[in-house]
Each structure stands twice: as structure tokens, then as C-alpha cells.
Design a protein around this motif. Sequence first.
Motif, short mmCIF file in Angstrom:
data_model
loop_
_atom_site.label_atom_id
_atom_site.label_comp_id
_atom_site.label_asym_id
_atom_site.label_seq_id
_atom_site.Cartn_x
_atom_site.Cartn_y
_atom_site.Cartn_z
N MET A 102 -4.82 3.20 -6.33
CA MET A 102 -4.72 2.13 -5.35
C MET A 102 -6.10 1.52 -5.13
O MET A 102 -7.05 2.22 -4.78
N THR A 104 4.73 10.25 1.89
CA THR A 104 3.56 9.87 1.10
C THR A 104 2.44 9.39 2.02
O THR A 104 1.29 9.77 1.85
N VAL A 105 2.80 8.56 3.00
CA VAL A 105 1.78 8.05 3.94
C VAL A 105 1.26 9.19 4.81
O VAL A 105 0.06 9.30 5.07
N ALA A 124 0.83 -1.21 0.00
CA ALA A 124 0.00 0.00 0.00
C ALA A 124 0.86 1.25 0.00
O ALA A 124 0.57 2.22 -0.71
N GLU A 125 1.96 1.24 0.78
CA GLU A 125 2.83 2.41 0.80
C GLU A 125 3.48 2.63 -0.56
O GLU A 125 3.57 3.76 -1.05
N ALA A 153 -1.04 11.33 2.94
CA ALA A 153 -2.31 10.60 2.79
C ALA A 153 -3.12 10.66 4.09
O ALA A 153 -4.34 10.77 4.06
N GLU A 212 0.56 6.81 -6.82
CA GLU A 212 -0.90 6.95 -6.93
C GLU A 212 -1.31 7.72 -8.18
O GLU A 212 -2.32 7.44 -8.80
N LYS A 231 -10.06 -1.10 1.65
CA LYS A 231 -8.88 -0.26 1.37
C LYS A 231 -8.68 0.74 2.49
O LYS A 231 -7.55 1.01 2.89
N LEU A 254 -5.35 1.49 4.73
CA LEU A 254 -4.77 2.83 4.90
C LEU A 254 -4.65 3.19 6.38
O LEU A 254 -3.64 3.74 6.81
N LEU A 258 0.90 4.12 -2.86
CA LEU A 258 0.66 5.54 -2.57
C LEU A 258 1.70 6.42 -3.24
O LEU A 258 1.40 7.53 -3.68
N GLU A 259 2.93 5.91 -3.31
CA GLU A 259 4.02 6.69 -3.90
C GLU A 259 3.82 6.90 -5.40
O GLU A 259 4.36 7.83 -5.97
#
Length: 197
Positions: A35, A106-107, A23-24, A110, A30, A58, A62, A27-28
Motif C-alpha cells: 500500500m 484487516t483494519v 485503503a481498506e 493493522a 497487502e 499514508k 491509515l 490492506l486486505e
Amino acid sequence: MAAKRRDTPSKGDQREQAILDAAETLLEREHTEPMTVESIAKGAGLSRGSLYFYFGSKQEVLAALVARTVARLQMDEQSTDLDSPVRDVVRKAVENTARAWREHGTVMRAAVDFSAEVPEIARLWHGTIANNTEAMARVLVAAGLSDEDGPAGAAAIANALCWMTERNFYHASAQPSGLDRMTETMVEIWCRVLPGA
């Protein structure tokens, strides 16, 4: 007979971490690949059905990813060692926060972006800011700021500065070298509120 302690993560733990890592990574990128549960599962080397064994949506993935990331941001007694000069404590705290934004921006961006629509992410993010506000308020009191309960008290000032730091690092982390300069600016701002600055 005592239960045998496990030193290595279980396969389930490893799969859960693989899901969060996937997921990370997603996200980078996206902006090029949206995602989805399917893409997260694929990135983790699992079927969509297997992912649902660990997470229901999802948004749950997250939230778990944010939880893993903000655990690195939580300040404790050691990170605010009041035996050290206050300016050193402030610098270290700001630099540690910048490091987390550099490594997981990025996380963290988010977390800010999704907190309005995912209550668990909002709870985690606001809880982290509250934790760090409390820790930095202790630092400001040790430096000589008033412990009064009002707009000029250490808690109110620490809260404003923590949110200012979050917002500035949010924007700076999206630029290649933005965090370096912003780190120095935020250290300067924090230090200017100290008595005798």
C-alpha cells in the motif's frame, strides 16, 4: 434564515470515504500489493495530488481508516443495558466485538500492528479499549463484582479481559473460521468471572 441542511454527503466527503475504502481494500491484499499513496489514490479513482488534498500521508489515511473502524467498536449505554441479564449483556458485547473483527479484521490488525509507529493510531486503539473497559466494568459491578480500586476490582478485571479479548480476536481473525470458536471461548471466560459462575 436557517441554513439548509444537507442530507447527502458532499463530493469531498464521498472522495474521503472512497480513499478510506481503497485503503481498506489494499490492506486486505497487502501481501501481494504494498500500500502506497499512489496505490490508494489509484484505488479511489483519484490522482496522487488529489489525495494529498484530503490526507498528508499514508499514515494519515491509515489513522482515519482506524478512526472510522473503531467508531463501530465503541460501547455505549445501550450496548450495556443493565436491565438485561448480565450474561446476555456479556454475550452481546463479545459477539458485537467479534462481528467488527469479522467485518474489519484487516483494519483492526493493522491498528494493532501500526500503533507502535503511528501515535494517532495508538491513541485511537487504546482509547477504544479504555472506553470498552469502562463500559464492561459497569457490567461487572452490576453483576456483583467489587468496585474497589485494586487488582481484584471490576475495572482491573474488565481491563485485563478487554485486552485478552483484543489479543485473541487479533489472532483468530486471521483464520477463516477462527472467530466463531474464539467468540464462544471469550464469552465463557467473561462469564466465569461473574459471581456464582
